[in-house]
Design a protein around this motif. Structure first.
Motif: not given
Ligand code: GLC
Length: 661
Positions: A2, A4, A115-116, A202, A216, A310, A353-354, A380, A543
């Motif tokens: 990941r 993120h 993304g977050g 999402f 989660r 998703m 998913d990502w 994604m 997560e």
């Molecule tokens: C993440 C999550 C998912 C989210 C996506 C985009 O990995 O599993 O819930 O929507 O990334 O941020």
């Protein structure tokens, strides 16, 4: 692996871009579309001659808003090259294109996401809308002017935006047992989100959490699939209920996630990082899977017409068929195509998913081919858009992915774009910006907080509190808005501290009583108080990072929280304990020391809602959406288990009358 975005760091600072530039670029593209179409081609498709987008200024069918959506989709599809089609199937992270947004045009990207924690600087509604409109102008500069779809994780309000109304996380909403409130919540979330640019969220998580050790768990409405299904009014709140609603400025396309079985994996089966449950394997027979994991998706598709779904990172391993090997959902043709699209009748599109496809076996072309052929429609691929596109084009040209599969995917994606009205109104309708974080929106969140509080013990008439009482408040989570909001708040993982505007639980209590002392570690003298309020709980995570067994995460109370309970409940004649956490914590030994015990979950920005029930201004009506275990080792424990001996059963919650008694 990941990637993120950990926070809104300089990496995500956007290039300022005015709308005017966009309009000019779009105009330039209109001119460009009249020039020989060879310019729009890539070298890999020498023989393809696409029909032009515009002919002598005549409105083409796909640009005619009076024609039915299906007709417009077919018309547009018939004009697209393979490269353009694959572009529509590709979603990149905004951070990957921000320094050079012309990539949106050159790659013909169909979608971007935040993304977050991937936010503009400053993190204001106007900056969001300017940023997304800037990207949009580059999408409109493509030969066919197909608008961009922008997706974001609005999972408890428009939670990446500072100043948005932040609702309790889903587990708390499950405790309300109030589907109309969930619909109102998501309508507000849709309104606040779309006013800042994104037309797609999402959310909602239709995950059925079957093991509270899962990081989660708080994203789930509960452990009972029927409760999750009742809360699918969330989808109505996001999308509206009439086909025309999606094009309005107070609605967004919703995503049901993560299909399916994400909350039902077996402890220890995850192969991702140091996760234990997240992205693990759901080991199950078809009957159990249908009843627990698949069940919420049937009404989501048939009754609520969710626009996208998703697939989960997790895998499914059948115990009653197949070869007994786990199959990742991204590769699961049986569940994506045969069950979801064909049997259940899902007409929307599937978004991976990502970087989820990177976890499939084989080299990159194999991963791409497997996922597309299994039924995924949009990908994604946050930082790999270009590689994804060239790979998929080669796979099609080599005959390993049928063109009919590509056409099906693109048809589904374009349908959503037409229904959202993006061809008519590609830029952000900002009229609802003034409602973001408004008193009216916060009032709904405050009510949600109050309705979600679950009263688990009330002895000696400890509750309701009285305004005249001298109240001693302890515990870090009493006065920490970051902790009470949890993960997915401004950043992916969330953060302790003063991260968002709103009211802490302590501030709510202080509004209702005049003699309040706060001592986070209960070090201030405890004599002379009528009642103690100890707030225990968790700090933010998201997560698999929050899986028990990972990174020190546990369901057990921290020693600091236990010390606070011992000290305050030992010294003050009445004591009330609040748990501010995303899941039940183990309180078996501490419960006898408390007079009252309330599960407050992760209430979000409106801490006053907690005070509303503590002081009896609103009744306690919340019910547990999950079983409360006696020990961590009791997990997984769920309603319906043959041996069921929890601390509090599913559905438990003491209700009080309007004045809190
Ligand atoms: C993440 C999550 C998912 C989210 C996506 C985009 O990995 O599993 O819930 O929507 O990334 O941020």
């Amino acid at each position: 692996m990941r990637h993120h975005p950990p926070s809104a760091g300089p990496r995500f600072r956007r290039t300022p871009r005015s709308r005017l530039v966009g309009v000019l670029l779009a105009a330039a593209a209109l001119v460009a579309s009249a020039v020989p179409t060879a310019l729009a081609r890539t070298p890999d498709e020498p023989s393809e001659t696409p029909p032009p987008a515009t002919v002598g200024g005549r409105t083409l069918p796909y640009l005619n808003p009076h024609l039915p959506v299906e007709r417009r989709v077919s018309d547009l599809l018939s004009r697209m090259t393979l490269t353009e089609k694959v572009g529509q199937m590709t979603q990149a992270e905004r951070g990957a294109v921000d320094s050079d947004p012309s990539q949106i045009t050159s790659l013909g990207l169909g979608s971007l996401l935040s993304g977050g924690g991937s936010t503009p600087t400053p993190n204001t509604p106007q900056a969001w809308a300017d940023m997304i409109d800037g990207y949009q102008s580059h999408a409109l500069a493509t030969r066919l002017h197909i608008p961009l779809l922008y997706g974001i994780d609005s999972v408890h309000g428009d939670n990446n935006l500072v100043g948005a109304t932040i609702f309790p996380h889903n587990i708390a909403m499950g405790a309300t047992r109030d589907p109309a409130l969930v619909r109102d919540e998501e309508h507000i979330t849709a309104t606040e989100t779309r006013a800042t640019g994104p037309q797609w969220v999402f959310a909602a998580c239709l995950c059925v959490t079957r093991d509270k050790r899962w990081g989660r768990t708080y994203e789930s409405f509960g452990e009972d699939p029927q409760l999750v299904a009742r809360m699918e009014t969330a989808i109505d709140g996001f999308q509206g209920t009439n086909p025309q609603d999606l094009a309005r400025p107070d609605h967004v396309l919703a995503t049901a996630k993560h299909y399916a079985g994400d909350g039902d994996t077996t402890y220890g089966t995850s192969t991702t990082n140091s996760y234990t449950l997240d992205q693990g394997v759901t080991i199950t027979d078809h009957q159990h899977f249908d009843r627990i994991d698949l069940a919420p998706y049937v009404p989501a598709v048939r009754r609520h017409h969710v626009g996208s779904i998703m697939p989960s990172y997790s895998s499914v391993q059948w115990t009653d068929g197949g070869d007994g090997k786990p199959v990742r959902m991204s590769a699961n043709k049986e569940l994506l195509t045969d069950v979801l699209k064909e049997k259940i009748g899902f007409q929307g599109f599937l978004i991976s998913d990502w970087e989820a496809i990177h976890e499939l076996p084989g080299d990159y072309p194999t991963e791409v081919r497997t996922a597309v052929n299994a039924g995924l429609d949009m990908f994604m691929e946050p930082y790999e858009a270009s590689q994804f596109e060239s790979t998929l084009i080669s796979e099609v040209q080599a005959g390993r992915v049928p063109v009919s599969r590509i056409d099906d995917a693109v048809r589904r994606i374009l349908r959503a774009k037409f229904e959202l009205g993006l061809f008519e109104h590609p830029y952000t309708d900002r009229r609802n910006i003034p409602t973001i974080g408004s008193p009216a929106h916060r009032a709904v969140a405050r009510r949600a907080v109050a309705e979600s509080q679950v009263l688990l013990k009330n002895a000696q008439g400890a509750l309701p509190l009285k305004p005249s009482q001298r109240i001693y408040v302890a515990g870090v989570n009493a006065d920490n808005i970051g902790n009470q909001a949890g993960g997915w708040t401004v950043t992916w993982q969330g953060q302790s501290g003063n991260t968002i505007p709103g009211t802490t639980i302590l501030q709510g209590i202080e509004q209702d009583a005049s003699h309040v002392t706060y001592s986070a570690d209960a070090s201030a003298p405890t004599s002379g108080y009528d009642v103690g309020v100890v707030v225990v709980g968790e700090t933010p995570y998201a997560e698999g990072i929050g899986d028990v067994g990972n990174n020190g995460h546990t369901l057990n109370l921290s020693s600091a929280d236990r010390a606070n309970i011992d000290r305050v409940c030992g010294a003050i004649s009445r004591c009330v304990v609040l748990d501010v956490a995303g899941r039940p914590q183990i309180v078996t030994d501490e419960l006898p020391k408390m007079d009252a015990f309330v599960m407050s979950w992760l209430p979000g920005s409106e801490g006053e809602g907690v005070a509303d029930v503590l002081f009896g201004k609103r009744p306690f009506t919340g019910k547990l959406p999950v079983t409360w275990p006696r020990t961590e080792g009791q997990e997984p424990i769920n309603i319906g288990d043959r041996h069921y001996d929890p601390l509090f059963p599913y559905g438990y919650g003491i209700t009080t009358s309007h004045h809190g008694r």
